[in-house]
Enzyme design. Structure first.
Site, mmCIF file in Angstrom:
data_model
loop_
_atom_site.group_PDB
_atom_site.id
_atom_site.type_symbol
_atom_site.label_atom_id
_atom_site.label_comp_id
_atom_site.label_asym_id
_atom_site.label_seq_id
_atom_site.Cartn_x
_atom_site.Cartn_y
_atom_site.Cartn_z
ATOM 1 N N GLU A 27 0.775 -6.752 -9.873
ATOM 2 C CA GLU A 27 1.798 -7.253 -8.952
ATOM 3 C C GLU A 27 2.631 -8.375 -9.567
ATOM 4 O OE1 GLU A 27 -0.065 -8.109 -5.187
ATOM 5 O OE2 GLU A 27 -0.402 -5.975 -4.801
ATOM 6 N N TYR A 131 -0.380 5.449 2.261
ATOM 7 C CA TYR A 131 -0.672 5.092 3.653
ATOM 8 C C TYR A 131 0.015 6.011 4.653
ATOM 9 C CZ TYR A 131 -2.834 0.869 1.830
ATOM 10 O OH TYR A 131 -3.654 -0.005 1.167
#
Length: 157
Positions: A27, A131
């Site tokens: 990240e 997701y």
């Protein structure tokens, strides 16, 4: 690919820490990891644990984890907050993240919790697509708010 998922135990803490640092690198924020190995061990496996985790293993090597904790909603009651699912980059897209996610869902269902919350970075398209397979509700009406350590120390009470 054969892998197993199980509840984390105290001796897994170093691998949990390693995975957290790997995620921070992915990240582009390695400097943001402030938690220490000792804190992770005490906070997860000390006398008053504040989180739980599942571990994914392949032939004894820890390749993934899901870290979560119980939270309380004034409207919904008991809920779970999934802080992170982390899978080593070389083991992604092999069903490991899905199995870890489903283990957390099982905890919600078994404990009769009303919801499972988590966040996903808006640029993390692979995670967003993952997701979506679970009929996830993506809510853009809430703004995330945070007081970091620096701000907390500066507030005069």
């Amino acid at each position: 690919m054969n892998f197993t998922v199980r509840k984390a135990i105290k001796k897994d803490t170093a691998d949990i820490f390693r995975l957290i640092k790997e995620l921070a690198e992915y990240e582009k924020a390695p400097q943001e990891v402030k938690v220490t190995l000792q804190e992770l061990e005490n906070d997860g496996f000390g006398p008053n644990p504040v989180y739980n985790a599942f571990i994914a293993e392949i032939e004894g090597k820890i390749v993934g984890m899901a870290l979560y904790y119980v939270k309380y909603s004034t409207w919904k009651g008991r809920c779970i907050y999934l802080d992170d699912i982390i899978v080593n980059i070389e083991y992604r897209r092999k069903g490991i993240g899905g199995k870890l996610f489903e283990e957390v869902i099982k905890v919600c269902k078994t404990m009769d919790f009303r919801k499972l919350d988590w966040q996903v970075l808006d640029w993390n398209e692979p995670a967003i697509e993952f997701y979506k397979k679970y009929s996830t509700v993506f809510d853009d009406s809430w703004i995330n708010c945070t007081l970091h350590e620096k701000q907390l120390k500066e507030i005069k009470l």
